[in-house]
Design an enzyme around this catalytic site. Structure first.
Site, PDB file in Angstrom:
ATOM      1  N   ASP A  94     -11.012   2.592   4.276  1.00 59.44           N
ATOM      2  CA  ASP A  94     -11.442   1.192   4.131  1.00 59.44           C
ATOM      3  C   ASP A  94     -12.966   1.084   4.015  1.00 59.44           C
ATOM      4  O   ASP A  94     -13.483   0.041   3.613  1.00 59.44           O
ATOM      5  CB  ASP A  94     -10.979   0.369   5.345  1.00 59.44           C
ATOM      6  CG  ASP A  94      -9.646  -0.330   5.099  1.00 59.44           C
ATOM      7  OD1 ASP A  94      -9.320  -0.587   3.928  1.00 59.44           O
ATOM      8  OD2 ASP A  94      -8.946  -0.626   6.094  1.00 59.44           O
ATOM      9  N   GLN A 143      -4.461  -1.413   9.684  1.00 58.12           N
ATOM     10  CA  GLN A 143      -4.400  -2.720   9.046  1.00 58.12           C
ATOM     11  C   GLN A 143      -5.025  -3.793   9.947  1.00 58.12           C
ATOM     12  O   GLN A 143      -4.663  -3.917  11.120  1.00 58.12           O
ATOM     13  CB  GLN A 143      -2.929  -3.082   8.730  1.00 58.12           C
ATOM     14  CG  GLN A 143      -2.754  -4.392   7.980  1.00 58.12           C
ATOM     15  CD  GLN A 143      -3.354  -4.363   6.578  1.00 58.12           C
ATOM     16  OE1 GLN A 143      -3.211  -3.404   5.835  1.00 58.12           O
ATOM     17  NE2 GLN A 143      -4.053  -5.443   6.217  1.00 58.12           N
ATOM     18  N   LYS A 192       0.843  -1.202   0.000  1.00 59.71           N
ATOM     19  CA  LYS A 192       0.000   0.000   0.000  1.00 59.71           C
ATOM     20  C   LYS A 192       0.877   1.251   0.000  1.00 59.71           C
ATOM     21  O   LYS A 192       0.637   2.189  -0.756  1.00 59.71           O
ATOM     22  CB  LYS A 192      -0.941  -0.018   1.221  1.00 59.71           C
ATOM     23  CG  LYS A 192      -2.054  -1.046   1.086  1.00 59.71           C
ATOM     24  CD  LYS A 192      -2.806  -1.312   2.384  1.00 59.71           C
ATOM     25  CE  LYS A 192      -3.782  -2.479   2.187  1.00 59.71           C
ATOM     26  NZ  LYS A 192      -4.469  -2.883   3.419  1.00 59.71           N
TER      27      LYS A 192
END
Ligand code: NDP
Length: 305
Positions: free
Chosen positions: A119, A96, A52
């Site tokens: 997200d 994460q 990422k």
């Protein structure tokens, strides 16, 4: 005989679009900025985070990486999230997952400012998706929608079956397909006769975490099949059951003793479906490309406030 989907081309399109939008933002004096938080040393998470961060760099998105001890508490992590919420230079926050067991994941997700929640897991964004209001939508299902659009799939009126009902993939996928006027069925672990229901689908999206579960007997002739699953196979018997003996994948398995495999029994599904996405090199590429698009969108919205 089915074809592979052009996932790579769609991922590249999404990345190129983000790159142009980053340039436009920078021309207005806004530098899109993603803050990535990793707790602990989960090896898969480290790889995901590093990919990422690298992709951000390649597009000119600033990224800052916050690496925390595996013993971090919920309150300590919430404090860091809150600092990022209040940092006006940060447009996107990504914590994460999975988090270590002592951390309350839902409190952390709810602690992220919804407009920085790239997200798309915050309850406010889940509600916005369900109501059809603009928000940030989870990256994997959004990436799948971009792929379907690029393939010219006529979604309106299709019967779509989503296998799996997780908050991060199955449920938002079903919402997006419903919004695109599909008739949507969701299969989960308690569904009776799942293969029979799935065989009625024009479009199948498999997000189960069970290698090769969806085989030819689940698929209608000519259906479109999207395989979200990413499973590591390390077992000889399973590898021999799922992977053709003379394939490159089997050669890779014999060499490394491990291979990534999706939720769809690829070789058998290819014999019935119109198209099947490969694993690896399929939906995974779309997910990261869509994450970049979400970062840019968050920067555009927050930057214009
Ligand atoms: P979860 O484990 O959160 O959810 C799995 C879902 O599958 C659950 O709803 C479960 O049902 C259902 N399920 C499990 N076994 C069966 C079965 N035998 N028959 C029918 N349904 C079943 O998984 P995720 O959604 O997080 O991930 C799914 C897969 O997608 C994984 O392989 C993951 O690695 C991959 N993934 C890939 C991404 C990418 O970028 N390509 C991104 C995210 C995930 P129930 O609710 O009843 O328990």
């Amino acid at each position: 005989m089915g074809k592979r989907w052009p996932c790579k081309a769609t991922a590249e399109r999404l990345l190129n679009e983000s790159k142009s939008r980053v340039t436009e933002l920078k021309n207005k004096g806004i530098e899109p900025h993603l803050a990535v938080v990793l707790v602990g040393d989960n090896p898969a998470s480290k790889v995901y985070v590093s990919n990422k961060v690298k992709t951000c760099e390649s597009l000119g998105i600033r990224s800052t990486f916050h690496k925390l001890e595996a013993t971090t508490s919920t309150d300590d992590l919430l404090r860091i999230v809150d600092e990022l919420n209040h940092d006006a230079s940060v447009h996107g926050i990504l914590v994460q997952l999975p988090l270590p067991p002592q951390i309350d994941e839902s409190r952390i997700i709810s602690g992220i400012e919804p407009d920085k929640d790239v997200d798309g897991f915050h309850p406010v964004n889940v509600g916005r998706l369900s109501l059809g209001e603009p928000g940030l939508v989870p990256c994997t299902p959004m990436g799948v929608m971009a792929l379907l659009a690029d393939c010219g799939a006529e979604l309106s009126g299709m019967h779509a079956v989503v296998v799996g009902r997780s908050n991060i993939v199955g449920k938002p996928m079903a919402q997006l397909l419903l919004k695109a006027n599909c008739t949507v069925s969701i299969i989960h672990s308690r569904t009776k006769n799942p293969a029979e229901l799935c065989r009625q689908a024009d479009l199948v999206v498999a997000a189960v975490g069970r290698p090769g579960l969806v085989d030819a007997s689940w698929i209608k002739e000519g259906a479109l099949v999207v395989d979200v699953g990413i499973n590591e196979i390390t077992d000889d018997a399973l590898a021999e059951k799922l992977i053709p003996a003379d394939s490159k994948k089997m050669a890779a398995y014999r060499k490394n003793g491990r291979v990534l495999y999706g939720d769809v029994h690829y070789a058998s599904a290819l014999g019935r479906a119109e198209m099947v996405t490969p694993v690896p090199g399929g939906v995974g590429k779309l997910t990261i490309a869509q994450l970049m698009a979400n970062c840019v969108l968050a920067a555009e919205r927050l930057g214009s406030r």
